[in-house]
Motif scaffolding. Structure first.
Motif, PDB file in Angstrom:
ATOM      1  N   ASP A  49      53.119 -29.912  73.237  1.00  0.00           N
ATOM      2  CA  ASP A  49      53.658 -29.468  71.851  1.00  0.00           C
ATOM      3  C   ASP A  49      54.709 -29.381  72.102  1.00  0.00           C
ATOM      4  OD1 ASP A  49      52.965 -29.828  68.938  1.00  0.00           O
ATOM      5  OD2 ASP A  49      52.348 -27.438  68.661  1.00  0.00           O
ATOM      6  N   LEU A  50      55.653 -30.497  72.243  1.00  0.00           N
ATOM      7  CA  LEU A  50      57.022 -30.729  71.776  1.00  0.00           C
ATOM      8  C   LEU A  50      57.913 -30.880  69.924  1.00  0.00           C
ATOM      9  CD1 LEU A  50      59.839 -29.983  73.871  1.00  0.00           C
ATOM     10  CD2 LEU A  50      59.658 -32.021  74.302  1.00  0.00           C
ATOM     11  N   LYS A  51      57.317 -30.168  69.439  1.00  0.00           N
ATOM     12  CA  LYS A  51      57.830 -30.022  68.467  1.00  0.00           C
ATOM     13  C   LYS A  51      59.618 -29.697  68.425  1.00  0.00           C
ATOM     14  CE  LYS A  51      54.733 -28.343  66.672  1.00  0.00           C
ATOM     15  NZ  LYS A  51      53.560 -26.752  65.317  1.00  0.00           N
ATOM     16  N   ALA A  52      60.091 -29.946  67.366  1.00  0.00           N
ATOM     17  CA  ALA A  52      61.594 -29.329  67.434  1.00  0.00           C
ATOM     18  C   ALA A  52      61.582 -27.962  66.871  1.00  0.00           C
ATOM     19  CB  ALA A  52      62.484 -29.820  66.082  1.00  0.00           C
ATOM     20  N   THR A  53      60.750 -27.144  66.128  1.00  0.00           N
ATOM     21  CA  THR A  53      60.223 -25.813  65.948  1.00  0.00           C
ATOM     22  C   THR A  53      59.890 -24.958  66.946  1.00  0.00           C
ATOM     23  OG1 THR A  53      58.460 -26.441  65.637  1.00  0.00           O
ATOM     24  CG2 THR A  53      59.829 -26.475  63.845  1.00  0.00           C
ATOM     25  N   ASN A  54      59.428 -25.819  68.846  1.00  0.00           N
ATOM     26  CA  ASN A  54      59.752 -24.901  69.601  1.00  0.00           C
ATOM     27  C   ASN A  54      60.676 -25.019  70.519  1.00  0.00           C
ATOM     28  OD1 ASN A  54      57.115 -24.200  69.079  1.00  0.00           O
ATOM     29  ND2 ASN A  54      55.509 -25.470  69.893  1.00  0.00           N
ATOM     30  N   LEU A  55      61.895 -25.697  70.022  1.00  0.00           N
ATOM     31  CA  LEU A  55      63.297 -25.345  70.236  1.00  0.00           C
ATOM     32  C   LEU A  55      64.367 -24.133  69.650  1.00  0.00           C
ATOM     33  CD1 LEU A  55      63.050 -29.469  71.825  1.00  0.00           C
ATOM     34  CD2 LEU A  55      62.643 -27.842  72.772  1.00  0.00           C
ATOM     35  N   LEU A  56      64.698 -23.314  70.251  1.00  0.00           N
ATOM     36  CA  LEU A  56      65.395 -22.329  69.226  1.00  0.00           C
ATOM     37  C   LEU A  56      67.112 -22.432  69.978  1.00  0.00           C
ATOM     38  CD1 LEU A  56      63.187 -19.394  69.038  1.00  0.00           C
ATOM     39  CD2 LEU A  56      63.379 -21.567  67.571  1.00  0.00           C
ATOM     40  N   TRP A  57      67.669 -22.627  69.485  1.00  0.00           N
ATOM     41  CA  TRP A  57      68.979 -22.267  69.722  1.00  0.00           C
ATOM     42  C   TRP A  57      69.719 -20.831  69.817  1.00  0.00           C
ATOM     43  CZ3 TRP A  57      72.748 -24.552  71.910  1.00  0.00           C
ATOM     44  CH2 TRP A  57      74.238 -24.078  72.341  1.00  0.00           C
ATOM     45  N   ASP A  58      70.609 -20.366  70.724  1.00  0.00           N
ATOM     46  CA  ASP A  58      70.651 -19.184  70.398  1.00  0.00           C
ATOM     47  C   ASP A  58      71.844 -19.181  71.982  1.00  0.00           C
ATOM     48  OD1 ASP A  58      70.421 -16.388  70.325  1.00  0.00           O
ATOM     49  OD2 ASP A  58      69.936 -16.552  72.426  1.00  0.00           O
ATOM     50  N   ALA A  59      72.482 -18.622  71.698  1.00  0.00           N
ATOM     51  CA  ALA A  59      73.810 -18.406  72.737  1.00  0.00           C
ATOM     52  C   ALA A  59      74.144 -19.148  73.646  1.00  0.00           C
ATOM     53  CB  ALA A  59      73.213 -16.844  73.081  1.00  0.00           C
ATOM     54  N   GLY A  60      74.455 -20.653  72.737  1.00  0.00           N
ATOM     55  CA  GLY A  60      74.351 -22.104  74.561  1.00  0.00           C
ATOM     56  C   GLY A  60      73.604 -22.115  74.791  1.00  0.00           C
ATOM     57  N   ARG A  61      72.403 -21.453  74.290  1.00  0.00           N
ATOM     58  CA  ARG A  61      70.641 -22.249  75.386  1.00  0.00           C
ATOM     59  C   ARG A  61      70.094 -23.124  74.259  1.00  0.00           C
ATOM     60  NH1 ARG A  61      68.349 -17.949  78.864  1.00  0.00           N
ATOM     61  NH2 ARG A  61      68.335 -16.815  77.374  1.00  0.00           N
ATOM     62  N   VAL A  62      69.170 -23.394  74.779  1.00  0.00           N
ATOM     63  CA  VAL A  62      67.795 -24.510  74.098  1.00  0.00           C
ATOM     64  C   VAL A  62      67.194 -23.315  74.712  1.00  0.00           C
ATOM     65  CG1 VAL A  62      66.854 -25.980  73.105  1.00  0.00           C
ATOM     66  CG2 VAL A  62      69.062 -26.490  73.160  1.00  0.00           C
ATOM     67  N   LEU A  63      66.169 -22.976  74.217  1.00  0.00           N
ATOM     68  CA  LEU A  63      64.809 -21.865  74.702  1.00  0.00           C
ATOM     69  C   LEU A  63      64.075 -23.239  73.739  1.00  0.00           C
ATOM     70  CD1 LEU A  63      67.196 -19.716  75.044  1.00  0.00           C
ATOM     71  CD2 LEU A  63      65.668 -17.806  74.228  1.00  0.00           C
ATOM     72  N   LEU A  64      62.892 -22.502  75.115  1.00  0.00           N
ATOM     73  CA  LEU A  64      62.025 -23.723  74.898  1.00  0.00           C
ATOM     74  C   LEU A  64      60.268 -22.124  74.328  1.00  0.00           C
ATOM     75  CD1 LEU A  64      59.973 -26.117  75.063  1.00  0.00           C
ATOM     76  CD2 LEU A  64      60.210 -24.878  77.951  1.00  0.00           C
ATOM     77  N   ILE A  65      60.077 -22.257  73.680  1.00  0.00           N
ATOM     78  CA  ILE A  65      58.715 -21.099  73.045  1.00  0.00           C
ATOM     79  C   ILE A  65      57.231 -21.853  72.797  1.00  0.00           C
ATOM     80  CG2 ILE A  65      60.515 -19.841  71.909  1.00  0.00           C
ATOM     81  CD1 ILE A  65      59.265 -20.555  69.611  1.00  0.00           C
ATOM     82  N   ASP A  66      56.083 -20.888  72.456  1.00  0.00           N
ATOM     83  CA  ASP A  66      54.892 -21.601  72.769  1.00  0.00           C
ATOM     84  C   ASP A  66      54.588 -22.243  73.685  1.00  0.00           C
ATOM     85  OD1 ASP A  66      52.899 -22.107  70.915  1.00  0.00           O
ATOM     86  OD2 ASP A  66      53.360 -23.161  69.312  1.00  0.00           O
ATOM     87  N   LEU A  67      54.064 -21.705  74.544  1.00  0.00           N
ATOM     88  CA  LEU A  67      53.992 -21.696  76.090  1.00  0.00           C
ATOM     89  C   LEU A  67      52.363 -22.214  76.494  1.00  0.00           C
ATOM     90  CD1 LEU A  67      56.852 -19.635  77.737  1.00  0.00           C
ATOM     91  CD2 LEU A  67      56.846 -22.260  76.827  1.00  0.00           C
ATOM     92  N   ASP A  68      51.207 -22.457  75.156  1.00  0.00           N
ATOM     93  CA  ASP A  68      50.220 -22.306  76.112  1.00  0.00           C
ATOM     94  C   ASP A  68      49.634 -23.647  76.730  1.00  0.00           C
ATOM     95  OD1 ASP A  68      50.889 -20.871  73.275  1.00  0.00           O
ATOM     96  OD2 ASP A  68      49.051 -21.532  72.667  1.00  0.00           O
TER      97      ASP A  68
END
Length: 478
Positions: free
Chosen positions: A416-435
């Motif tokens: 479910d690779l929506k852009a809202t499931n990718l977070l920009w934080d401290a120089g990294r892109v984090l993947l969330i919502d891992l169901d």
């Protein structure tokens, strides 16, 4: 606690993970050994810590389990083999039974000292082949080469078993040192397999740097080197085994994880966070109600909560109705899957908020509601952070490509690779919502899943936008 009374091995064997400190044991010759600080505890088997013997500071290993003598003898023999091989290791001072049972092995206490794992943590995020990172690894590879040249292997070969002290690297943990072919050189097949155990613990990108790493190994092994193709194959085998072993640990009680299971609930939590999270895990709905709501949908409720001045995220997986509840009874919960996949991603070096705790309501083997606790990431999602009219800035571009190249290399799809499931934080892109995260065994299955993931990601932005065209040009091909 005073040190007047002696502690017996039988007491230490049943003391669990946190024996009361300080304590005193007696060696076979009657001398008292005072343990002041524990560095590692294998419950019921072994205690390692900083101790004092006749005014001298020592590292003490106390073997207290049923097979204490066997492991004590292995530790002593391993240290002696290292000395014979000319490999730096702390000086063995005393190896003796203890009065009242168990065995003790005492070595010099090296201080100041830092494990190679601690040194590596400071540079682990750098690009593969980084000069400083390479300079940390080279002495360890040379020592491994010297072990192999002497016909020895280290069966627990990891960066934590190398200590940097006084400008020199030392090998510790004699219990894992095994004599295979001394005084002859280790057979190349055995050397390759043992070297792969160490190299498999580096980030995957480092596998492309083997040609730069092997000269340091050759310097210790005597200009011999394993075949690169064989080494790649062994590294892949070790990586797969280490991942399976680690994922199994995430749901059983061990050094890293505290797990409690009863008829009505299952709880797994990072042991280092167990005490701080205990009130939250005792009443997770109360914590959600007291927190800041982020989402309140039919299938899940999400809130941020403040625990000991640390912002966390708690996600409850709801049951929408009887039919939904019946459908989830026998299957692992979505929280269970997200917990497992979050740890998989972290193990593989793929950025995601750290999973801290998993809680499931149970009725015997049947599952009901479930909760997942993670680190909270305050960064914006990529839909809000990136402009469709521009290519991503340089830092964001590097992080996006690093994330998807890492996922692609490990054959991981999101689902479910929506852009809202990718977070920009401290120089990294984090993947969330891992169901829906899956690591695919077969390339063809991953190719199909990546094609869907890629298409879903691109659909976040208009077809003619600059950002979408940039992504289409730079992401791994479908």
């Amino acid at each position: 606690m005073t040190l007047d009374a002696l502690t017996l091995a039988s007491t230490l064997q049943t003391a669990g993970r946190h024996p009361a400190l300080p304590f005193r044991v007696a060696l076979a010759d009657g001398r008292p050994l005072d343990m002041h600080r524990l560095l590692r505890v294998l419950p019921g088997k072994r205690l390692v810590g900083e101790a004092e013997l006749e005014g001298r500071r020592v590292l003490a290993k106390l073997f207290v389990g049923r097979r204490s003598e066997k492991h004590w003898r292995q530790e002593r023999a391993g240290l002696e083999a290292l000395v014979l091989a000319g490999v730096p290791t702390p000086t063995l001072l005393v190896a003796t039974p203890m009065a009242g049972g168990g065995h003790a092995l005492l070595t010099d206490f090296l201080e100041p000292a830092e494990s190679l794992a601690e040194c590596w943590a400071r540079v682990a995020g750098r690009a593969a082949g980084d000069t400083e990172a390479l300079s940390l690894l080279e002495p360890a590879l040379t020592l491994v080469g010297r072990l192999h040249a002497a016909g020895l292997v280290q069966d627990d070969l990891h960066l934590g078993n190398f200590l940097l002290h006084d400008g020199r690297l030392w090998v510790i943990d004699g219990d894992a040192v095994r004599v295979v072919s001394r005084p002859q050189r280790l057979p190349m097949a055995d050397a390759c397999a043992n070297l792969a155990v160490l190299l498999a613990q580096l980030p995957g990108e480092w596998e492309g740097q083997l040609a730069a790493l092997l000269p340091a190994y050759q310097a210790g092994a005597g200009e011999v080197s394993p075949d690169l193709a064989d080494l790649h194959e062994q590294i892949a085998r070790v990586r797969a085994w280490r991942l399976r072993d680690f994922l199994a640990k995430t749901v059983r009680d061990c050094t890293l994880f505290a797990v409690e299971q009863s008829v009505t609930r299952f709880c797994a939590v990072l042991r280092q966070d167990a005490e701080a999270l205990a009130p939250l895990l005792a009443a997770p709905d109360r914590a959600i109600s007291a927190g800041r709501p982020l989402k309140d949908g039919g299938t899940c409720t999400v809130a941020s909560v403040l625990i000991d001045e640390r912002m966390l995220l708690i996600k409850r997986y709801n049951l929408k109705g009887l039919r939904h509840a019946l459908g989830r009874l026998w299957r692992p919960s979505r929280a269970w899957h997200s917990w497992r996949e979050g740890h998989r991603l972290q193990f593989l070096g793929i950025p995601t908020p750290a999973p801290l705790a998993l809680l499931e309501e149970r009725c015997g083997p049947l599952r009901r509601r479930a909760w997942l606790v993670c680190e909270y990431c305050p960064g914006p999602n990529l839909l809000a952070h990136l402009s469709p009219e521009h290519a991503p800035p340089a830092a964001e571009a590097r992080a996006i490509l690093h994330l998807f190249e890492s996922m692609h290399r490990q054959r991981i799809s999101h689902g479910d690779l929506k852009a809202t499931n990718l977070l920009w934080d401290a120089g990294r892109v984090l993947l969330i919502d891992l169901d829906g995260v899956i690591q695919h065994r077969l390339p063809v299955a991953h190719a199909r899943a990546w094609q869907r993931d890629r298409a879903r990601l691109l659909r976040n932005w208009p077809a003619a936008s600059v950002l979408r065209r940039w992504l289409d040009d730079h992401l791994p091909a479908a």
